[in-house]
Design an enzyme around this catalytic site. Structure first.
Site, PDB file in Angstrom:
ATOM      1  N   PRO A  16       6.275  -5.040   5.359  1.00 33.00           N
ATOM      2  CA  PRO A  16       6.393  -5.789   4.024  1.00 33.00           C
ATOM      3  C   PRO A  16       7.129  -5.271   2.926  1.00 33.00           C
ATOM      4  CG  PRO A  16       4.678  -6.320   5.419  1.00 33.00           C
ATOM      5  CD  PRO A  16       5.132  -5.363   5.852  1.00 33.00           C
ATOM      6  N   ASN A  17       8.124  -5.892   2.276  1.00 33.18           N
ATOM      7  CA  ASN A  17       8.699  -5.499   0.802  1.00 33.18           C
ATOM      8  C   ASN A  17       9.417  -4.290   1.032  1.00 33.18           C
ATOM      9  OD1 ASN A  17       7.312  -7.854  -0.620  1.00 33.18           O
ATOM     10  ND2 ASN A  17       5.522  -6.627  -0.244  1.00 33.18           N
ATOM     11  N   ARG A  24      13.516  -2.323  -7.341  1.00 36.07           N
ATOM     12  CA  ARG A  24      12.176  -2.139  -8.105  1.00 36.07           C
ATOM     13  C   ARG A  24      11.523  -0.665  -7.928  1.00 36.07           C
ATOM     14  NH1 ARG A  24       8.301  -6.149  -7.096  1.00 36.07           N
ATOM     15  NH2 ARG A  24       7.391  -5.171  -8.874  1.00 36.07           N
ATOM     16  N   TYR A  29       9.270   4.692  -5.295  1.00 34.58           N
ATOM     17  CA  TYR A  29       9.730   4.621  -3.961  1.00 34.58           C
ATOM     18  C   TYR A  29      11.166   5.247  -3.952  1.00 34.58           C
ATOM     19  CZ  TYR A  29       5.691   1.635  -3.162  1.00 34.58           C
ATOM     20  OH  TYR A  29       4.511   1.047  -2.954  1.00 34.58           O
ATOM     21  N   ASN A  80       6.866   2.700   9.289  1.00 40.92           N
ATOM     22  CA  ASN A  80       6.409   2.437   7.968  1.00 40.92           C
ATOM     23  C   ASN A  80       5.930   1.083   8.073  1.00 40.92           C
ATOM     24  OD1 ASN A  80       5.668   2.317   5.132  1.00 40.92           O
ATOM     25  ND2 ASN A  80       7.666   3.016   4.402  1.00 40.92           N
ATOM     26  N   ALA A  83       2.220  -2.109   3.325  1.00 42.51           N
ATOM     27  CA  ALA A  83       1.017  -2.469   2.938  1.00 42.51           C
ATOM     28  C   ALA A  83      -0.043  -2.727   4.273  1.00 42.51           C
ATOM     29  CB  ALA A  83       0.711  -3.485   1.837  1.00 42.51           C
ATOM     30  N   HIS A  86      -2.675  -0.393   5.685  1.00 42.57           N
ATOM     31  CA  HIS A  86      -4.087  -0.595   5.071  1.00 42.57           C
ATOM     32  C   HIS A  86      -4.920  -1.586   5.571  1.00 42.57           C
ATOM     33  CE1 HIS A  86      -2.068   2.592   2.872  1.00 42.57           C
ATOM     34  NE2 HIS A  86      -1.055   1.499   2.204  1.00 42.57           N
ATOM     35  N   ASP A  93      -3.587  -1.862  17.158  1.00 49.60           N
ATOM     36  CA  ASP A  93      -3.652  -2.176  18.751  1.00 49.60           C
ATOM     37  C   ASP A  93      -2.234  -2.020  19.358  1.00 49.60           C
ATOM     38  OD1 ASP A  93      -6.411  -2.749  18.318  1.00 49.60           O
ATOM     39  OD2 ASP A  93      -6.144  -4.673  18.437  1.00 49.60           O
ATOM     40  N   GLU A 104       4.289   8.242  11.980  1.00 50.48           N
ATOM     41  CA  GLU A 104       3.818   7.190  10.650  1.00 50.48           C
ATOM     42  C   GLU A 104       4.641   7.918   9.352  1.00 50.48           C
ATOM     43  OE1 GLU A 104      -0.420   6.746   9.923  1.00 50.48           O
ATOM     44  OE2 GLU A 104       0.083   5.796   7.963  1.00 50.48           O
ATOM     45  N   HIS A 106       5.519   7.321   5.078  1.00 51.31           N
ATOM     46  CA  HIS A 106       5.514   6.684   4.001  1.00 51.31           C
ATOM     47  C   HIS A 106       6.393   7.307   2.985  1.00 51.31           C
ATOM     48  CE1 HIS A 106       2.386   4.041   5.292  1.00 51.31           C
ATOM     49  NE2 HIS A 106       1.679   5.151   5.950  1.00 51.31           N
ATOM     50  N   LEU A 107       6.894   6.537   2.129  1.00 50.08           N
ATOM     51  CA  LEU A 107       7.881   7.085   0.946  1.00 50.08           C
ATOM     52  C   LEU A 107       7.076   7.816   0.001  1.00 50.08           C
ATOM     53  CD1 LEU A 107       9.608   3.903   0.722  1.00 50.08           C
ATOM     54  CD2 LEU A 107      10.878   6.052   1.329  1.00 50.08           C
ATOM     55  N   SER A 108       5.950   7.168  -0.328  1.00 46.63           N
ATOM     56  CA  SER A 108       5.072   7.667  -1.465  1.00 46.63           C
ATOM     57  C   SER A 108       3.833   8.515  -0.567  1.00 46.63           C
ATOM     58  CB  SER A 108       4.503   6.604  -2.337  1.00 46.63           C
ATOM     59  OG  SER A 108       3.731   5.572  -1.466  1.00 46.63           O
ATOM     60  N   ARG A 113      -2.691   7.996  -4.710  1.00 42.75           N
ATOM     61  CA  ARG A 113      -2.688   6.572  -5.275  1.00 42.75           C
ATOM     62  C   ARG A 113      -3.842   5.912  -5.319  1.00 42.75           C
ATOM     63  NH1 ARG A 113       2.604   3.398  -3.126  1.00 42.75           N
ATOM     64  NH2 ARG A 113       2.169   2.196  -4.985  1.00 42.75           N
ATOM     65  N   ARG A 117      -5.318   2.496  -0.581  1.00 43.69           N
ATOM     66  CA  ARG A 117      -4.228   2.914   0.264  1.00 43.69           C
ATOM     67  C   ARG A 117      -4.699   4.394   0.967  1.00 43.69           C
ATOM     68  NH1 ARG A 117       0.507   0.082  -1.806  1.00 43.69           N
ATOM     69  NH2 ARG A 117       0.092  -0.567  -4.091  1.00 43.69           N
TER      70      ARG A 117
HETATM   71  O1  CA2 Z   1       4.972   4.655   0.362  1.00 45.09           O
HETATM   72  C1  CA2 Z   1       5.297   3.835   1.290  1.00 45.09           C
HETATM   73  O2  CA2 Z   1       6.350   3.904   2.114  1.00 45.09           O
HETATM   74  C2  CA2 Z   1       4.336   2.685   1.582  1.00 45.09           C
HETATM   75  O3  CA2 Z   1       4.423   2.234   3.115  1.00 45.09           O
HETATM   76  C3  CA2 Z   1       5.222   1.545   0.639  1.00 45.09           C
HETATM   77  C4  CA2 Z   1       4.045   0.122   0.637  1.00 45.09           C
HETATM   78  C5  CA2 Z   1       2.659   0.375   0.191  1.00 45.09           C
HETATM   79  O4  CA2 Z   1       2.058  -0.818   0.209  1.00 45.09           O
HETATM   80  C6  CA2 Z   1       1.993   1.791   1.097  1.00 45.09           C
HETATM   81  O5  CA2 Z   1       0.793   1.840   0.320  1.00 45.09           O
HETATM   82  C7  CA2 Z   1       2.864   2.644   0.973  1.00 45.09           C
HETATM   83  C8  CA2 Z   1       4.905  -0.892  -0.090  1.00 45.09           C
HETATM   84  C9  CA2 Z   1       6.280  -1.322   0.200  1.00 45.09           C
HETATM   85  C10 CA2 Z   1       6.801  -2.013  -1.153  1.00 45.09           C
HETATM   86  O6  CA2 Z   1       8.205  -1.717  -1.360  1.00 45.09           O
HETATM   87  C11 CA2 Z   1       8.571  -1.989  -2.644  1.00 45.09           C
HETATM   88  C12 CA2 Z   1       9.971  -1.087  -2.943  1.00 45.09           C
HETATM   89  C13 CA2 Z   1      10.511  -1.744  -4.109  1.00 45.09           C
HETATM   90  C14 CA2 Z   1       9.977  -2.679  -5.021  1.00 45.09           C
HETATM   91  C15 CA2 Z   1       8.701  -3.386  -4.485  1.00 45.09           C
HETATM   92  C16 CA2 Z   1       8.196  -2.857  -3.291  1.00 45.09           C
END
Ligand code: CA2
Length: 154
Positions: A16-17, A24, A29, A80, A83, A86, A93, A104, A106-108, A113, A117
């Site tokens: 998601p997202n 943004r 990110y 990836n 959210a 978590h 599963d 796995e 993650h960008l961040s 954080r 998370r």
């Molecule tokens: O760091 C990551 O890759 C995450 O998987 C990104 C998720 C976050 O919920 C995880 O804790 C860590 C969120 C992705 C949302 O990406 C956005 C990108 C631009 C603007 C808003 C959200």
């Protein structure tokens, strides 16, 4: 010269997202778009003779379907889950049911954080976790997956 590892693609699945990348929150990110990350991953995979199936969905069930599809149509998974990392027992599963290696990504760095998370439902089902390296983490993940696939018996 790298040798061909599999005729089936690596699945690179995004939750998601992540379709909003580059629009943004670049301070968290980065400014690379998801399409650009897909190109980076595909270019790196090609050096190992591997193809990439790169997808994103905002829907948990769709991600479960794709992980199940990877059982027969893929050779490994980079995930990836956004959210859902978590929260999702369903993704945990689905990963458990996959016999291919899983990275796995993650960008961040979620561990630097908010506390919510710090728990991942994916990590226990993954061979390894790469986080905190931005878009380059996907390239590192391809390297890691290619190494695992190379070590697999034919
Ligand atoms: O760091 C990551 O890759 C995450 O998987 C990104 C998720 C976050 O919920 C995880 O804790 C860590 C969120 C992705 C949302 O990406 C956005 C990108 C631009 C603007 C808003 C959200």
């Amino acid at each position: 010269m790298p040798s061909k590892t599999s005729d089936l693609p690596i699945y690179v699945l995004n939750g998601p997202n992540l379709n909003l990348l580059g629009t943004r929150e670049p301070e968290i990110y980065g400014s690379t778009t998801l399409a650009q990350i897909g190109e980076m991953a595909a270019a790196r995979a090609k050096a190992f003779g591997l193809a990439v199936m790169f997808r994103q969905s905002n829907h948990e069930g769709v991600l479960v379907d794709w992980i199940q599809e990877c059982r027969t149509e893929g050779c490994g998974l980079i995930l990836n889950a956004g959210a859902l990392t978590h929260t999702s027992v369903a993704l945990h599963d689905a990963c458990r049911a996959l016999s291919h290696p899983i990275i796995e990504v993650h960008l961040s760095n979620p561990y630097a954080r908010e506390p919510f998370r710090h728990r991942s439902f994916i990590s226990a089902a993954a061979n390894g976790v790469i986080c905190g390296f931005g878009a380059n983490g996907y390239v590192i993940a391809v390297d890691a997956l290619a190494a695992l696939l190379k070590d697999q018996p034919a």
